[in-house]
Write a protein that holds these residues in place. Structure first.
Motif, PDB file in Angstrom:
ATOM      1  N   HIS A 273      10.624  10.534 -66.271  1.00 21.21           N
ATOM      2  CA  HIS A 273      10.972   9.154 -66.634  1.00 21.21           C
ATOM      3  C   HIS A 273      10.138   8.666 -67.817  1.00 21.21           C
ATOM      4  O   HIS A 273      10.679   8.113 -68.785  1.00 21.21           O
ATOM      5  CB  HIS A 273      10.772   8.220 -65.440  1.00 21.21           C
ATOM      6  N   ASN A 274       8.833   8.856 -67.752  1.00 23.01           N
ATOM      7  CA  ASN A 274       7.989   8.399 -68.849  1.00 23.01           C
ATOM      8  C   ASN A 274       8.268   9.158 -70.140  1.00 23.01           C
ATOM      9  O   ASN A 274       8.118   8.611 -71.233  1.00 23.01           O
ATOM     10  CB  ASN A 274       6.515   8.502 -68.465  1.00 23.01           C
ATOM     11  N   LEU A 275       8.700  10.411 -70.029  1.00 24.87           N
ATOM     12  CA  LEU A 275       9.087  11.163 -71.218  1.00 24.87           C
ATOM     13  C   LEU A 275      10.318  10.544 -71.885  1.00 24.87           C
ATOM     14  O   LEU A 275      10.505  10.685 -73.097  1.00 24.87           O
ATOM     15  CB  LEU A 275       9.335  12.633 -70.875  1.00 24.87           C
ATOM     16  N   THR A 276      11.139   9.840 -71.117  1.00 28.74           N
ATOM     17  CA  THR A 276      12.252   9.096 -71.704  1.00 28.74           C
ATOM     18  C   THR A 276      11.734   8.097 -72.725  1.00 28.74           C
ATOM     19  O   THR A 276      12.277   7.965 -73.828  1.00 28.74           O
ATOM     20  CB  THR A 276      13.034   8.343 -70.604  1.00 28.74           C
ATOM     21  N   TYR A 277      10.658   7.382 -72.368  1.00 30.46           N
ATOM     22  CA  TYR A 277      10.071   6.411 -73.298  1.00 30.46           C
ATOM     23  C   TYR A 277       9.495   7.111 -74.515  1.00 30.46           C
ATOM     24  O   TYR A 277       9.753   6.712 -75.661  1.00 30.46           O
ATOM     25  CB  TYR A 277       8.955   5.618 -72.610  1.00 30.46           C
ATOM     26  N   TRP A 278       8.681   8.140 -74.286  1.00 26.01           N
ATOM     27  CA  TRP A 278       7.974   8.801 -75.391  1.00 26.01           C
ATOM     28  C   TRP A 278       8.907   9.595 -76.286  1.00 26.01           C
ATOM     29  O   TRP A 278       8.595   9.838 -77.447  1.00 26.01           O
ATOM     30  CB  TRP A 278       6.854   9.686 -74.827  1.00 26.01           C
ATOM     31  N   ASN A 279      10.061   9.987 -75.753  1.00 28.16           N
ATOM     32  CA  ASN A 279      11.062  10.665 -76.575  1.00 28.16           C
ATOM     33  C   ASN A 279      12.000   9.682 -77.270  1.00 28.16           C
ATOM     34  O   ASN A 279      12.963  10.079 -77.914  1.00 28.16           O
ATOM     35  CB  ASN A 279      11.880  11.636 -75.719  1.00 28.16           C
ATOM     36  N   ASN A 280      11.714   8.378 -77.111  1.00 32.56           N
ATOM     37  CA  ASN A 280      12.493   7.316 -77.748  1.00 32.56           C
ATOM     38  C   ASN A 280      13.960   7.371 -77.350  1.00 32.56           C
ATOM     39  O   ASN A 280      14.860   7.146 -78.170  1.00 32.56           O
ATOM     40  CB  ASN A 280      12.351   7.387 -79.277  1.00 32.56           C
ATOM     41  N   GLU A 281      14.202   7.673 -76.077  1.00 30.70           N
ATOM     42  CA  GLU A 281      15.564   7.712 -75.556  1.00 30.70           C
ATOM     43  C   GLU A 281      15.903   6.385 -74.888  1.00 30.70           C
ATOM     44  O   GLU A 281      15.023   5.644 -74.455  1.00 30.70           O
ATOM     45  CB  GLU A 281      15.703   8.866 -74.562  1.00 30.70           C
ATOM     46  N   GLU A 282      17.182   6.097 -74.791  1.00 29.98           N
ATOM     47  CA  GLU A 282      17.616   4.813 -74.253  1.00 29.98           C
ATOM     48  C   GLU A 282      17.518   4.779 -72.729  1.00 29.98           C
ATOM     49  O   GLU A 282      17.635   5.815 -72.063  1.00 29.98           O
ATOM     50  CB  GLU A 282      19.036   4.509 -74.721  1.00 29.98           C
ATOM     51  N   TYR A 283      17.315   3.574 -72.189  1.00 28.27           N
ATOM     52  CA  TYR A 283      17.186   3.400 -70.740  1.00 28.27           C
ATOM     53  C   TYR A 283      17.505   1.961 -70.359  1.00 28.27           C
ATOM     54  O   TYR A 283      17.354   1.034 -71.169  1.00 28.27           O
ATOM     55  CB  TYR A 283      15.763   3.752 -70.280  1.00 28.27           C
ATOM     56  N   TYR A 284      17.951   1.788 -69.135  1.00 32.50           N
ATOM     57  CA  TYR A 284      18.165   0.450 -68.596  1.00 32.50           C
ATOM     58  C   TYR A 284      16.841  -0.124 -68.100  1.00 32.50           C
ATOM     59  O   TYR A 284      15.998   0.600 -67.579  1.00 32.50           O
ATOM     60  CB  TYR A 284      19.113   0.502 -67.398  1.00 32.50           C
ATOM     61  N   GLY A 285      16.686  -1.441 -68.225  1.00 34.19           N
ATOM     62  CA  GLY A 285      15.585  -2.151 -67.597  1.00 34.19           C
ATOM     63  C   GLY A 285      16.155  -3.289 -66.781  1.00 34.19           C
ATOM     64  O   GLY A 285      16.821  -4.179 -67.337  1.00 34.19           O
ATOM     65  N   PHE A 286      15.956  -3.255 -65.476  1.00 29.22           N
ATOM     66  CA  PHE A 286      16.493  -4.283 -64.588  1.00 29.22           C
ATOM     67  C   PHE A 286      15.357  -5.002 -63.874  1.00 29.22           C
ATOM     68  O   PHE A 286      14.359  -4.388 -63.498  1.00 29.22           O
ATOM     69  CB  PHE A 286      17.421  -3.663 -63.532  1.00 29.22           C
ATOM     70  N   GLY A 287      15.519  -6.298 -63.677  1.00 29.84           N
ATOM     71  CA  GLY A 287      14.538  -7.063 -62.923  1.00 29.84           C
ATOM     72  C   GLY A 287      13.724  -7.986 -63.795  1.00 29.84           C
ATOM     73  O   GLY A 287      13.748  -7.915 -65.037  1.00 29.84           O
ATOM     74  N   LEU A 288      12.978  -8.851 -63.162  1.00 23.56           N
ATOM     75  CA  LEU A 288      12.166  -9.855 -63.835  1.00 23.56           C
ATOM     76  C   LEU A 288      11.142  -9.195 -64.758  1.00 23.56           C
ATOM     77  O   LEU A 288      10.385  -8.325 -64.328  1.00 23.56           O
ATOM     78  CB  LEU A 288      11.446 -10.696 -62.780  1.00 23.56           C
TER      79      LEU A 288
END
Length: 364
Positions: A238-253
């Motif tokens: 999951h964190n590699l998603t961020y570091w690889n600059n890949e897209e992701y959903y963010g849900f919640g406050l």
């Protein structure tokens, strides 16, 4: 194609003195309404992609009651999971129970991230952590009965901390025999109790000494990102998603996301969120901004960035960049086969290198 989703649970039974994340004291009435809004947000925005990673963080997701946690996990079942998915839930030691671990396992959670931070009693009090050393060992042993892929967080560079105390902490962390350790130098952030108390950070010299000591002690782990160490094959997908600059959903406050070239940040106002006004601000990235993020995020990885992947993604030859050539000539970047990376000896001061890619004008 979006392959990851983050869900924020902002509730805590106690507030850590260093935390500047979006959080509220646990309140049963608010939790119920929050989960209703969370489900609505997911239903309105999730486009039925097959997800490879899901991460439920906080706050403290494990602060929810058994029934509330079951409701949260049922909401998350709306996602379609890939065959080899990674499904992480953050927990605090004091909230972990056998019933909750069994529930998480039954709902397909296969990774747990636990904030331990330190085993030193005086620093636990300083950080406003509520667990004891004995409790950590008992709870980790119990968690392993249900989920073996475990991350634990270590905080170091606590004001007053010595190398000897860090050594003791690392001995305890290693004796837990877990596959992933995240290590964070304590940063005194605004809007935290430590900031309000005017607590000062330790010297950069001691901070560096501690960081290098951590690298040495965790040499049996794969040091794959500035702050993260894992047994081979158990790096955080999951964190590699961020570091690889890949897209992701963010849900919640207070969650942030990156979808269809748009980075967005959700509101931190509970009233706004419960009213269905989820997004606070958003911005569609230009290609220039995307490239900046590729370097600022990707160079956090110890192995760096694949030039082949990057050149193909943007139809450019990045080795022709004057900025990159200058950093290569100074030894602040190195090229190893296909990868461009920061030398390990400079990884501690990586921000001084990454700043070259902020507002970077194309120079090739």
């Amino acid at each position: 194609m979006i392959k990851s989703a983050y869900i924020h649970v902002p509730f805590c039974t106690s507030i850590c003195s260093y935390c500047d994340f979006c959080k509220f004291y646990y309140d049963e009435r608010i939790v119920s309404n929050y989960l209703i809004s969370l489900e609505k947000e997911i239903m309105e925005n999730y486009q039925n992609e097959e997800l490879e990673t899901i991460y439920i963080g906080g706050g403290t997701p494990s602060s929810l009651s058994l029934e509330e946690l079951k409701r949260l996990l049922t909401i998350a079942q709306r996602f379609h999971f890939s065959k080899n998915y990674e499904y992480t839930v953050e927990c605090n030691i004091e909230n972990i129970t056998e019933e909750k671990m069994k529930l998480l396992s039954d709902y397909g959670v296969n990774r747990i991230s636990i904030g331990i931070q330190t085993f030193q009693e005086k620093y636990l009090k300083f950080l406003n952590r509520k667990n004891t050393k004995k409790e950590v060992f008992e709870k980790i042993k119990m968690v392993k009965k249900y989920i073996s892929n475990i991350n634990v967080d270590l905080i170091y560079a606590i004001p007053g901390e010595t190398i000897e105390e860090l050594e003791d902490d690392l001995n305890c962390f290693l004796s837990l025999n877990i596959p992933h350790i995240s290590t964070y130098s304590l940063i005194i952030e605004e809007h935290t109790l430590l900031y309000n108390q005017k607590i000062e950070s330790i010297s950069e010299e001691l901070d560096l000494k501690m960081y290098e000591y951590i690298q040495e002690r965790l040499s049996n782990y794969h040091h794959y990102e500035i702050s993260n160490f894992a047994l081979s094959g158990l790096e955080s997908k999951h964190n590699l998603t961020y570091w690889n600059n890949e897209e992701y959903y963010g849900f919640g406050l207070g969650a942030s996301g990156y979808i269809h070239s748009m980075r967005y940040e959700n509101t931190r106002s509970m009233n706004h969120y419960l009213s269905g006004n989820y997004i606070l601000k958003s911005h569609v990235l230009t290609e220039k901004e995307k490239i900046e993020n590729e370097f600022i995020l990707g160079l956090r990885k110890i192995n760096g960035i694949s030039l082949t992947v990057l050149n193909k993604k943007y139809s450019k030859d990045f080795l022709k960049s004057k900025t990159i050539q200058e950093l290569l000539n100074k030894g602040l970047l190195i090229q190893q086969q296909d990868f461009l990376k920061i030398p390990l000896k400079y990884i501690y001061v990586s921000n001084d290198i990454l700043v070259h890619f902020i507002d970077w004008e194309e120079d090739f």
